[in-house]
Motif scaffolding. Sequence first.
Motif, PDB file in Angstrom:
ATOM      1  N   ALA A 179      46.063  43.559  31.325  1.00  0.00           N
ATOM      2  CA  ALA A 179      44.962  43.165  32.214  1.00  0.00           C
ATOM      3  C   ALA A 179      45.488  42.582  33.512  1.00  0.00           C
ATOM      4  N   MET A 180      46.615  41.883  33.447  1.00  0.00           N
ATOM      5  CA  MET A 180      47.198  41.252  34.631  1.00  0.00           C
ATOM      6  C   MET A 180      47.788  42.264  35.609  1.00  0.00           C
ATOM      7  N   LEU A 181      47.895  43.517  35.190  1.00  0.00           N
ATOM      8  CA  LEU A 181      48.392  44.575  36.076  1.00  0.00           C
ATOM      9  C   LEU A 181      47.258  45.312  36.789  1.00  0.00           C
ATOM     10  N   GLU A 182      46.009  44.980  36.469  1.00  0.00           N
ATOM     11  CA  GLU A 182      44.872  45.652  37.074  1.00  0.00           C
ATOM     12  C   GLU A 182      44.701  45.236  38.540  1.00  0.00           C
ATOM     13  N   PRO A 183      44.717  46.187  39.474  1.00  0.00           N
ATOM     14  CA  PRO A 183      44.629  45.858  40.907  1.00  0.00           C
ATOM     15  C   PRO A 183      43.337  45.142  41.293  1.00  0.00           C
ATOM     16  N   ASN A 184      42.220  45.452  40.617  1.00  0.00           N
ATOM     17  CA  ASN A 184      40.941  44.868  41.018  1.00  0.00           C
ATOM     18  C   ASN A 184      40.796  43.399  40.609  1.00  0.00           C
ATOM     19  N   LEU A 185      41.809  42.841  39.952  1.00  0.00           N
ATOM     20  CA  LEU A 185      41.769  41.429  39.570  1.00  0.00           C
ATOM     21  C   LEU A 185      42.720  40.568  40.394  1.00  0.00           C
ATOM     22  N   GLU A 186      43.461  41.187  41.309  1.00  0.00           N
ATOM     23  CA  GLU A 186      44.536  40.456  41.975  1.00  0.00           C
ATOM     24  C   GLU A 186      44.049  39.305  42.842  1.00  0.00           C
ATOM     25  N   SER A 187      42.791  39.345  43.314  1.00  0.00           N
ATOM     26  CA  SER A 187      42.274  38.237  44.117  1.00  0.00           C
ATOM     27  C   SER A 187      41.688  37.128  43.252  1.00  0.00           C
ATOM     28  N   ASN A 227      26.130  35.010  26.745  1.00  0.00           N
ATOM     29  CA  ASN A 227      25.146  35.843  27.425  1.00  0.00           C
ATOM     30  C   ASN A 227      24.820  35.324  28.830  1.00  0.00           C
ATOM     31  N   ASP A 228      25.073  34.034  29.059  1.00  0.00           N
ATOM     32  CA  ASP A 228      24.782  33.447  30.368  1.00  0.00           C
ATOM     33  C   ASP A 228      25.782  33.869  31.437  1.00  0.00           C
ATOM     34  N   ILE A 229      26.971  34.293  31.009  1.00  0.00           N
ATOM     35  CA  ILE A 229      28.031  34.572  31.997  1.00  0.00           C
ATOM     36  C   ILE A 229      28.587  35.993  31.937  1.00  0.00           C
ATOM     37  N   LYS A 230      28.230  36.758  30.930  1.00  0.00           N
ATOM     38  CA  LYS A 230      28.874  38.066  30.754  1.00  0.00           C
ATOM     39  C   LYS A 230      28.585  39.039  31.886  1.00  0.00           C
ATOM     40  N   ASP A 231      27.441  38.877  32.566  1.00  0.00           N
ATOM     41  CA  ASP A 231      27.093  39.758  33.681  1.00  0.00           C
ATOM     42  C   ASP A 231      27.313  39.090  35.037  1.00  0.00           C
ATOM     43  N   SER A 232      27.977  37.937  35.033  1.00  0.00           N
ATOM     44  CA  SER A 232      28.209  37.198  36.267  1.00  0.00           C
ATOM     45  C   SER A 232      29.321  37.832  37.085  1.00  0.00           C
ATOM     46  N   GLU A 233      29.296  37.591  38.415  1.00  0.00           N
ATOM     47  CA  GLU A 233      30.356  38.069  39.299  1.00  0.00           C
ATOM     48  C   GLU A 233      31.695  37.399  39.001  1.00  0.00           C
ATOM     49  N   THR A 234      31.632  36.240  38.350  1.00  0.00           N
ATOM     50  CA  THR A 234      32.863  35.502  38.051  1.00  0.00           C
ATOM     51  C   THR A 234      33.420  35.837  36.667  1.00  0.00           C
ATOM     52  N   THR A 235      32.850  36.833  36.019  1.00  0.00           N
ATOM     53  CA  THR A 235      33.335  37.282  34.710  1.00  0.00           C
ATOM     54  C   THR A 235      33.782  38.741  34.816  1.00  0.00           C
ATOM     55  N   LYS A 236      34.992  39.009  34.361  1.00  0.00           N
ATOM     56  CA  LYS A 236      35.548  40.364  34.395  1.00  0.00           C
ATOM     57  C   LYS A 236      35.892  40.800  32.976  1.00  0.00           C
ATOM     58  N   ILE A 237      35.347  41.936  32.552  1.00  0.00           N
ATOM     59  CA  ILE A 237      35.539  42.443  31.193  1.00  0.00           C
ATOM     60  C   ILE A 237      36.331  43.744  31.252  1.00  0.00           C
ATOM     61  N   LEU A 238      37.422  43.822  30.480  1.00  0.00           N
ATOM     62  CA  LEU A 238      38.275  45.017  30.481  1.00  0.00           C
ATOM     63  C   LEU A 238      38.426  45.542  29.059  1.00  0.00           C
ATOM     64  N   ASN A 239      38.338  46.853  28.935  1.00  0.00           N
ATOM     65  CA  ASN A 239      38.470  47.523  27.649  1.00  0.00           C
ATOM     66  C   ASN A 239      39.949  47.747  27.324  1.00  0.00           C
ATOM     67  N   ILE A 240      40.393  47.287  26.172  1.00  0.00           N
ATOM     68  CA  ILE A 240      41.815  47.366  25.814  1.00  0.00           C
ATOM     69  C   ILE A 240      42.256  48.814  25.620  1.00  0.00           C
TER      70      ILE A 240
END
Length: 315
Positions: free
Chosen positions: A82-90, A174-187
Amino acid sequence: MKKQFFTGLVLCSSLTLVGCSINIGGNSDDEKSSNNDQKSESTSKQSNNDTSNDQSSNNEDNNESGIKNESNITEQQSIAMAMLEPNLESKIVTGDELLSGKYTQTFGAGKKQEQDIDTLELSESPQLNKMKNKPEGMKFYGLNASKGSYATIVGVNKKEVVYIMTQSVINDYNDIKDSETTKILNISDLYSKYKDNRKVANVANKIEFGDSMPSNDDEDTSTLEDDTDSEQSDDSDSSSEEVTRDNVIDKVESYEGETLDTDSYTFKEPEKTDEGKWGFSFEDKDGNLAGSYVIDEDGEVTEYDEDGEEVGSGY
């Protein structure tokens, strides 16, 4: 017997005098040269084979992720991918930053500071692991490094890696799973993408488990400690005080844990929206938009970067 031996010597001497080179018990010069050429060619081929084998071995090392089977991926390996994903670097400390030993943290008002990091430490959170509606089998960990003025949490199970960047108490997934500050990645997707990437093993080797975060069994909620070590205001106090033009800056500074950096940035006058919220933006000294804040009626501050992406929220 002696006569035959003597005759042989005379014959050999005669042949030598007429220009023939015959070596008793040896080979001719031409034969020697041919043998040497063959030996040299054989040595060259062996050297080339050895070089080829070495290169092949090196390529295997460079392409070896350390993951032998998708069903046996460790938590460290899942987080490393997950730490190699470019869209999480910021948002998070990346794999490349962990390997380099340095990352840049952005504080309030866009202030940046370089931080050192040797290992990424995972501290299991008993309180977060009581979260309602969390994914089955998921464990949540607090991290010892964050890219912003917020706490970074990572959750992991056999299917997903979940990153949460927050300053607020979390009771229900459920309060945060769709938030902009939550990122979910499929293993499974991460495995398909990074299974042959050597960096996975290198990053995973720098991820360690630390002591568990403190647990408070007398309360149903937990307060996350800010990476800036600032004290966060009590939620009940924040919500009980009406937000006005006079105290809106105080709300933002309480959220940031420090006074606004007026030396580096120019802050616009706060304005009240039709929804009853307060907000203002700030620019760098060149006049470029650097970010903004929105303050809800209950005093909760949400911070945005120059692109309008949510950075964090809290009191």
